[in-house]
Write a protein that holds these residues in place. Structure first.
Motif, short mmCIF file in Angstrom:
data_model
loop_
_atom_site.label_atom_id
_atom_site.label_comp_id
_atom_site.label_asym_id
_atom_site.label_seq_id
_atom_site.Cartn_x
_atom_site.Cartn_y
_atom_site.Cartn_z
N HIS A 80 5.72 5.43 24.20
CA HIS A 80 5.77 4.62 22.98
C HIS A 80 7.11 3.88 22.92
CE1 HIS A 80 4.08 4.52 18.60
NE2 HIS A 80 4.52 3.33 18.99
N LEU A 81 8.20 4.61 23.21
CA LEU A 81 9.51 3.97 23.23
C LEU A 81 9.60 2.93 24.33
CD1 LEU A 81 12.24 6.70 22.56
CD2 LEU A 81 11.54 4.81 21.11
N ALA A 82 9.04 3.24 25.50
CA ALA A 82 9.08 2.28 26.60
C ALA A 82 8.35 1.00 26.22
CB ALA A 82 8.44 2.89 27.85
N ALA A 83 7.25 1.13 25.49
CA ALA A 83 6.52 -0.06 25.05
C ALA A 83 7.33 -0.89 24.07
CB ALA A 83 5.20 0.36 24.39
N LEU A 84 8.29 -0.23 23.39
CA LEU A 84 9.18 -0.94 22.47
C LEU A 84 10.45 -1.42 23.16
CD1 LEU A 84 8.77 1.47 19.44
CD2 LEU A 84 8.02 -0.90 19.50
N GLY A 85 10.52 -1.24 24.48
CA GLY A 85 11.70 -1.68 25.21
C GLY A 85 12.88 -0.75 25.08
N VAL A 86 12.64 0.52 24.72
CA VAL A 86 13.73 1.47 24.50
C VAL A 86 13.61 2.59 25.52
CG1 VAL A 86 14.78 3.09 22.89
CG2 VAL A 86 13.82 0.94 22.05
N LYS A 87 14.71 2.89 26.19
CA LYS A 87 14.74 3.99 27.14
C LYS A 87 15.03 5.30 26.42
CE LYS A 87 17.18 5.71 31.23
NZ LYS A 87 18.31 5.46 32.17
N GLN A 88 14.24 6.34 26.71
CA GLN A 88 14.47 7.64 26.10
C GLN A 88 15.73 8.26 26.68
OE1 GLN A 88 12.34 9.37 23.69
NE2 GLN A 88 14.22 10.56 23.54
N GLU A 89 16.78 8.38 25.86
CA GLU A 89 18.05 8.95 26.32
C GLU A 89 18.39 10.25 25.60
OE1 GLU A 89 21.13 5.72 27.65
OE2 GLU A 89 20.36 5.15 25.67
N ALA B 249 6.59 6.12 1.28
CA ALA B 249 5.25 5.92 1.85
C ALA B 249 5.15 4.55 2.51
CB ALA B 249 4.20 6.06 0.76
N SER B 250 5.78 3.54 1.90
CA SER B 250 5.76 2.20 2.48
C SER B 250 6.49 2.17 3.81
CB SER B 250 6.40 1.20 1.51
OG SER B 250 5.73 1.17 0.27
N LEU B 251 7.65 2.84 3.88
CA LEU B 251 8.42 2.88 5.12
C LEU B 251 7.75 3.75 6.17
CD1 LEU B 251 12.05 3.19 3.68
CD2 LEU B 251 10.93 1.14 4.56
N ALA B 252 7.00 4.76 5.72
CA ALA B 252 6.32 5.65 6.66
C ALA B 252 5.30 4.89 7.50
CB ALA B 252 5.64 6.79 5.90
N GLU B 253 4.70 3.85 6.93
CA GLU B 253 3.77 3.03 7.71
C GLU B 253 4.50 2.37 8.89
OE1 GLU B 253 0.08 1.39 5.39
OE2 GLU B 253 1.91 0.49 4.54
N PHE B 254 5.69 1.86 8.63
CA PHE B 254 6.48 1.25 9.70
C PHE B 254 6.87 2.30 10.74
CE2 PHE B 254 7.14 -1.75 6.25
CZ PHE B 254 7.17 -2.98 6.88
N LEU B 255 7.31 3.46 10.26
CA LEU B 255 7.78 4.50 11.17
C LEU B 255 6.67 4.97 12.09
CD1 LEU B 255 10.09 6.36 12.00
CD2 LEU B 255 9.39 7.93 10.18
N SER B 256 5.45 5.02 11.59
CA SER B 256 4.32 5.46 12.40
C SER B 256 4.04 4.49 13.55
CB SER B 256 3.08 5.60 11.52
OG SER B 256 1.97 6.02 12.27
N ALA B 257 4.24 3.20 13.29
CA ALA B 257 3.97 2.21 14.32
C ALA B 257 5.15 1.99 15.25
CB ALA B 257 3.60 0.87 13.67
N TYR B 258 6.38 2.09 14.70
CA TYR B 258 7.58 1.79 15.47
C TYR B 258 8.59 2.91 15.31
CZ TYR B 258 5.32 -2.75 15.22
OH TYR B 258 4.40 -3.77 15.28
N PRO B 259 8.37 4.05 15.98
CA PRO B 259 9.25 5.21 15.81
C PRO B 259 10.52 5.12 16.67
CG PRO B 259 7.43 5.77 17.27
CD PRO B 259 7.21 4.35 16.84
N THR B 260 11.44 4.26 16.29
CA THR B 260 12.71 4.14 16.99
C THR B 260 13.85 4.43 16.03
OG1 THR B 260 13.34 1.84 16.53
CG2 THR B 260 11.66 2.21 18.23
N ALA B 261 15.00 4.81 16.59
CA ALA B 261 16.17 5.16 15.78
C ALA B 261 16.71 3.97 15.01
CB ALA B 261 17.27 5.76 16.66
N GLY B 262 16.34 2.75 15.40
CA GLY B 262 16.81 1.57 14.69
C GLY B 262 16.29 1.49 13.27
N GLY B 263 15.10 1.98 13.05
CA GLY B 263 14.56 1.98 11.70
C GLY B 263 14.40 0.59 11.13
N GLN B 264 15.01 0.33 9.99
CA GLN B 264 14.70 -0.85 9.20
C GLN B 264 14.98 -2.16 9.92
OE1 GLN B 264 15.89 2.13 8.18
NE2 GLN B 264 16.44 2.01 6.01
N TYR B 265 16.12 -2.26 10.63
CA TYR B 265 16.41 -3.55 11.28
C TYR B 265 15.41 -3.82 12.40
CZ TYR B 265 18.51 -1.70 15.60
OH TYR B 265 18.71 -1.09 16.81
#
Length: 544
Positions: free
Chosen positions: A19-28, A84-100
């Protein structure tokens, strides 16, 4: 079967990494936090019963028991909607960047870099400034204990500064060299916090019996010493985006992260309501609570128990809770800083985006957080008003970072999130929760920059807006110096095909299958837009 547990965990980790790789993020970072330990971290930060009781000196003069109790309910409901609104984003894009990162995904392509940049800067600042709050509240409680034994004692700023530094040094050392034990620390934190909540509540009710304040005083009385119109004050809840910034360190992130984010707000609201109700029932005269040099919490506990030793024993619970909070906030702040640097959002980003190979922590990002916290402490030595403005600005910054992605999603018709995410609100409720959450952010942002009392003088002025303005000014200068040329934001091309691939039962899939499907998707996109080389988003011309 027990033998299948390691396989299931490996399968979950594989899906998370893909999932992270699909977002362009390497698991470190290592995924060594369980859902319980992550809930412990999130609740240690929110820790509403501790933070709210330590903040009664601000809330009681601004509205009395009514603002404390019903203001908490108001804030809790609105923040549940935001969570709950932010949880929808987190479910789709679970990266440490969060809001930005989420803003980069859903914003209009033309405005994406600057909106993502601003969101990242205010979120990084918000978390760094929030680190200061735990040490500040802890120092106030400790000095209140001294006053309890010596009413003529007058504290000096350097004494509070040393306590503040002590809290943050312990948090920094544990974060730097004890990353492997942080999950156990977080589990201990939630057990300690819930135990403290229960023990203090039962003790004060038992020792104060039958001398209770009336229900009318606790739930209906209003006190306003501010000069502002009645009804403009209530307690705030913040910091629940911690789960987002730690999401790369828990297994099964897309499923567990949204639940943890909502649970911590719900637990915080319920424990806060019960705890504050208990305190107000045993508080005695509210005006004496407000004016007590020992601080509201210390005064109430002493009034209820009639024992200085008993009061100190009970105060150990919130004092330790604030230490857990300092540790957890610093952990989250370092991850947020690391993530934003990883996407090129900070000066010297390559330096701050490094993960120490042995300690398994973003050590440079952690060091930057501690440097900023030290600077905040030095500011406190020079001016407590300036320091308080920075702390207040952290709440404004975090609130705005919650509201920006939700507001953009509303403006785009709630059509920018992939439909295959794990957490999806019912559409009718989603619109209600999103709108209420954004309205709450706008209202509290405006009210939070008001001066605390009228008439306004130079010493009573609320300098929160100045502190926040300075942060925005620095971010914009850095944008024109570097950001507009080099900041492209995080990777954004993630559609339903990728989510289906990485979130399906991976015990019957392999990493190569998932990666091949993702590569095929990228190739098809490149074929549709042969001139595109920037890896841009999947937005049609009419939406640009």
């Amino acid at each position: 079967m027990p033998g299948n547990e390691p396989k299931a965990r490996s399968a979950s980790l594989l899906a998370d990494d893909q999932h992270l790789a699909a977002l362009g993020v390497k698991q470190e970072l290592r995924r060594h936090f369980s859902p319980l330990s992550m809930l412990g971290l999130a609740f240690a930060i929110l820790n509403s019963w501790t933070a709210l009781s330590a903040s009664l000196s601000l809330a009681l003069p601004s509205g009395g028991p009514t603002s404390v109790i019903w203001g908490l309910i108001t804030a809790g409901v609105c923040n549940l909607c935001l969570a709950a609104s932010l949880a929808e984003f987190l479910s789709a894009y679970p990266t440490a960047g969060g809001q930005y990162h989420w803003v980069a995904v859903i914003a209009w392509r033309r405005w994406m870099p600057i909106l993502s940049w601003i969101t990242g800067w205010i979120n990084v600042f918000g978390w760094m400034a929030l680190v200061a709050t735990a040490g500040l509240l802890g120092s106030q409680l400790i000095l209140g204990i001294i006053v309890l034994y010596n009413p003529n004692y007058t504290s000096q700023p350097w004494q509070q500064f040393l306590i503040y530094i002590g809290y943050n040094v312990v948090a920094a050392l544990l974060n730097a060299f004890g990353n492997h034990i942080l999950p156990y620390v977080n589990k201990t934190a939630i057990i300690w916090s819930i135990a403290g909540f229960a023990i203090i509540s039962i003790t004060v009710l038992a020792t104060a019996s039958p001398n209770y304040n009336s229900g009318a005083l606790v739930y209906r009385s209003f006190i306003n010493n501010t000069g502002w119109p009645d009804g403009v004050a209530w307690l705030l809840v913040t910091g629940y985006d911690a789960t987002a910034h730690m999401i790369e360190e828990i297994p099964n992130a897309a499923k567990e992260g949204p639940k943890i984010m909502i649970y911590c707000v719900a637990i915080g609201m319920s424990t806060g309501f019960i705890f504050l109700s208990c305190l107000l029932f045993v508080a005695g005269p509210i005006e004496e609570v407000i004016s007590s040099p020992a601080g509201p919490l210390g005064y109430i506990l002493y009034h209820a128990t009639g024992s200085r030793a008993g009061t100190v024993c009970l105060l150990i619970f919130p004092l330790v809770c604030l230490l857990f909070a300092a540790i957890s906030i610093m952990t989250t702040s370092s991850r947020m800083t690391y993530a934003f640097a990883r996407d090129g959002g900070l000066p010297f980003s390559r330096f701050f985006a490094r993960v120490h190979p042995k300690l398994d922590v973003p050590l440079e990002a952690l060091g930057l957080t501690n440097l900023v916290v030290l600077i905040f402490g030095l500011i406190f030595l020079g001016s407590s008003s300036a320091f308080n403005a920075i702390v207040s600005a952290s709440v404004v910054a975090l609130g705005l970072s919650y509201g920006i992605p939700v507001a953009i999603n509303l403006l785009r018709g709630r059509k920018m999130l992939p439909s295959t995410r794990h957490f999806i609100l019912p559409e009718w409720f989603a619109w209600f929760a999103n709108i209420l959450g954004v309205a709450y952010v706008v209202l509290t942002t405006v009210l939070f920059v008001f001066p605390p009392a009228l008439p306004v003088t130079g010493s009573s002025m609320n300098y929160c807006v100045v502190a926040f303005g300075i942060v925005l000014l620095i971010s914009m200068i850095q944008w024109f110096v570097d950001g507009r040329k080099n900041y492209k934001g995080p990777k954004v091309e993630l559609d339903d095909q990728v989510l289906t691939a990485v979130d399906s039962p991976v015990n019957v899939r392999t990493a190569s299958v998932v990666q091949r499907e993702f590569d095929t998707m990228k190739a098809s996109e490149a074929a549709r837009e042969p001139g595109r080389t920037d890896g841009g988003d999947d937005i049609s011309e009419k939406d640009k």
